[in-house]
Design an enzyme around this catalytic site. Structure first.
Site, short mmCIF file in Angstrom:
data_model
loop_
_atom_site.label_atom_id
_atom_site.label_comp_id
_atom_site.label_asym_id
_atom_site.label_seq_id
_atom_site.Cartn_x
_atom_site.Cartn_y
_atom_site.Cartn_z
N ASP A 1 -92.29 -5.93 21.33
CA ASP A 1 -91.37 -6.52 22.29
C ASP A 1 -90.39 -7.39 21.51
O ASP A 1 -90.68 -7.83 20.39
CB ASP A 1 -92.11 -7.38 23.33
CG ASP A 1 -91.31 -7.55 24.63
OD1 ASP A 1 -91.62 -6.84 25.62
OD2 ASP A 1 -90.38 -8.37 24.65
N SER A 2 -89.22 -7.65 22.10
CA SER A 2 -88.25 -8.50 21.42
C SER A 2 -88.39 -9.96 21.87
O SER A 2 -87.61 -10.81 21.45
CB SER A 2 -86.83 -8.00 21.68
OG SER A 2 -86.61 -7.90 23.06
N PHE B 1 -92.10 -2.18 24.58
CA PHE B 1 -91.64 -3.06 25.67
C PHE B 1 -92.89 -3.63 26.36
O PHE B 1 -93.05 -3.52 27.57
CB PHE B 1 -90.77 -2.30 26.68
CG PHE B 1 -89.63 -1.52 26.07
CD1 PHE B 1 -88.45 -2.16 25.72
CD2 PHE B 1 -89.74 -0.15 25.83
CE1 PHE B 1 -87.39 -1.45 25.16
CE2 PHE B 1 -88.68 0.56 25.27
CZ PHE B 1 -87.50 -0.08 24.93
N CYS C 1 -87.38 2.01 35.42
CA CYS C 1 -87.36 1.20 36.64
C CYS C 1 -85.93 1.07 37.16
O CYS C 1 -85.64 0.19 37.96
CB CYS C 1 -88.00 -0.17 36.40
SG CYS C 1 -87.19 -1.11 35.11
N ARG D 1 -101.29 0.93 34.71
CA ARG D 1 -102.12 0.37 33.63
C ARG D 1 -103.53 0.94 33.74
O ARG D 1 -104.15 1.28 32.73
CB ARG D 1 -102.12 -1.16 33.70
CG ARG D 1 -100.82 -1.78 33.18
CD ARG D 1 -100.92 -3.30 33.07
NE ARG D 1 -100.76 -3.96 34.36
CZ ARG D 1 -99.61 -4.45 34.83
NH1 ARG D 1 -98.50 -4.35 34.11
NH2 ARG D 1 -99.55 -5.04 36.00
N1 SAH Z 1 -94.91 -3.00 30.31
C1 SAH Z 1 -94.79 -4.38 30.66
C2 SAH Z 1 -93.46 -4.71 31.30
C3 SAH Z 1 -92.24 -4.37 30.44
S1 SAH Z 1 -90.78 -5.21 30.91
C4 SAH Z 1 -95.98 -4.78 31.54
O1 SAH Z 1 -96.80 -3.92 31.91
O2 SAH Z 1 -96.12 -5.96 31.86
C5 SAH Z 1 -89.67 -4.89 29.63
C6 SAH Z 1 -89.88 -5.69 28.35
O3 SAH Z 1 -88.96 -5.16 27.39
C7 SAH Z 1 -89.59 -7.18 28.40
O4 SAH Z 1 -90.75 -7.87 27.98
C8 SAH Z 1 -88.44 -7.42 27.39
O5 SAH Z 1 -88.64 -8.60 26.62
C9 SAH Z 1 -88.56 -6.22 26.51
N2 SAH Z 1 -87.34 -5.74 25.84
C10 SAH Z 1 -86.10 -5.55 26.38
N3 SAH Z 1 -85.27 -4.97 25.50
C11 SAH Z 1 -85.99 -4.76 24.37
C12 SAH Z 1 -85.70 -4.16 23.10
N4 SAH Z 1 -84.50 -3.65 22.82
N5 SAH Z 1 -86.69 -4.10 22.17
C13 SAH Z 1 -87.93 -4.62 22.45
N6 SAH Z 1 -88.25 -5.16 23.62
C14 SAH Z 1 -87.31 -5.24 24.58
#
Ligand code: SAH
Length: 393
Positions: free
Chosen positions: A247-248, A225, A337, A206
């Site tokens: 995000d979903s 995401f 990850c 970040r």
């Molecule tokens: N970048 C973030 C962490 C991401 S974790 C940080 O720095 O804190 C992954 C995220 O993807 C989760 O919040 C989950 O809700 C979301 N997610 C999973 N599948 C998804 C999809 N198909 N479309 C949108 N969001 C999704």
């Protein structure tokens, strides 16, 4: 003390001081869940002190390779103190950090994160479960934290025959804590957040993203995401004025909006999209949208190497779409990850996406998890996060 004897030739992994022994390596002996056993070779040679897990494919997890060492309260006190001292030496620019990173800290199946004065522990092995009381006492003592919450609700607990358990082990009260990361304030709920509450493993990335946004003067940013918007806050801190967080999870997005306000950024500079990322990227490509910088930080598409092929296609798809949305000179911060996908394979997948999108990109930086989430020489599995910071040509 019960004894477990391994098949001939199956001592190699323990001799390399890797802590796992699979069911198929065991010639004879059994014990209760989490019970400490002496592991020996066919000829009786000592190999390790380990915890037995009758339900798991990983039947043994080694505590120690030193025959003279005793697995007792003092053992856990030493391991926990060592892990916490190692973090103190890192001088991490946040009061949200990982104190214990499982096997890499010599404590298989135990993850402990610190959020200000609150610890959150996740126990995923019969080994650590057996010693939970001692571990809790030593954690509070060595860290000086006021409270300890347990988030033992990861699905892998089922593989160890352990039921889920969440709740306060020590202290009580509000499960929401505000941490400080790179001077930003971020809310973490240890009861309802993902993992132990937050993606601490992206802390350094970040900051790198913020610096890239600032360095190149990027204004229009897409954070895919986004969870609670960590990379969106980084973009705003770097000077972006048009940030879209996708995000979903609606509740995660509400927290992302709250983070914009909490950190004093102009809410007009940020919007959220409650949608599927893949679908959103396609729609944006169809509309001919363009961004200066994009973050792709998807959930684990490949929990193990067996899922790598299908996951590779999913990673390639989103990266190809993201390349199609970047203007020349724009940046992509792309991550995986998945433990089942190594850095080389990930590079290949993203390169394949670049070929399909008709672009090349300079690698600004190779990204990974920060030093409080270590892999070690002997336990490289501790590192699972890989990323590329790319500048599209
Ligand atoms: N970048 C973030 C962490 C991401 S974790 C940080 O720095 O804190 C992954 C995220 O993807 C989760 O919040 C989950 O809700 C979301 N997610 C999973 N599948 C998804 C999809 N198909 N479309 C949108 N969001 C999704």
């Amino acid at each position: 003390m019960k004894v477990i004897t391994l098949h001939d030739g199956r001592d190699r992994s323990l001799l390399r001081r890797h802590p796992w022994v699979f069911e198929s390596s065991i010639a004879n002996g059994r014990a209760d869940s989490g019970e400490t056993v002496r592991v020996q070779a066919r000829d009786g040679r000592f190999l390790a002190w380990a915890a037995y897990s009758p339900a798991s494919m990983i039947r043994l997890r080694a505590w120690s390779f030193v025959e003279a060492e005793r697995i007792d309260d003092a053992f856990f006190a030493r391991r926990i103190a060592r892990a916490i001292a190692a973090r103190a030496a890192l001088q991490i620019d946040s009061d949200g950090l990982r104190l214990i990173h499982g096997e890499a800290d010599g404590l298989p199946g135990l993850v402990v994160d610190r959020y200000g004065d609150t610890l959150c522990a996740q126990i995923t092995s019969a080994a650590a479960e057996r010693w939970k009381g001692v571990i809790a006492t030593e954690l509070l003592e060595a860290s000086g934290a006021a409270r300890l919450y347990e988030r033992s609700d990861a699905s892998v607990r089922g593989l160890e025959g352990l039921p889920a358990r969440t709740g306060w082990i020590a202290g009580d009260g509000d499960t929401q804590v505000t941490i400080r990361e790179h001077g930003w304030r971020l809310n973490v709920d240890v009861a309802t957040g993902h993992k132990t509450g937050f993606y601490l493993d992206q802390r350094d990335n970040r900051r790198s993203f913020k610096e890239t946004v600032r360095q190149f003067g990027f204004k229009r940013v897409l954070n895919c995401f986004c969870y609670t918007g960590g990379f969106s806050i980084a973009a705003l801190a770097g000077g972006a004025t048009d940030v879209t967080s996708v995000d979903s999870s609606g509740s995660a997005l509400a927290l992302a909006d709250a983070h914009v306000a909490l950190n004093g950024f102009d809410p007009a500079h940020h919007r959220t999209l409650d949608a599927d990322v893949n679908r959103t990227l396609r729609e944006m490509v169809d509309r001919g949208e363009r961004f200066d910088a994009i973050v792709l930080d998807p959930p684990k598409f490949a929990p193990s190497a067996a899922h790598a092929e299908r996951a590779a296609r999913a990673y390639k798809d989103i990266n190809r779409l993201a390349f199609g949305l970047l203007r020349p000179g724009g940046a992509l911060f792309t991550f995986s990850c998945s433990g089942g996908i190594g850095p080389e394979l990930f590079h290949k997948i993203v390169a394949g996406a670049g070929i399909d999108a008709g672009i090349d990109a300079a690698i600004l930086q190779r990204l990974q998890e920060p030093a409080d989430h270590p892999g070690t020489l002997l336990f490289p599995e501790g590192q699972y996060l890989k990323g590329l910071a790319l500048l599209v040509r």
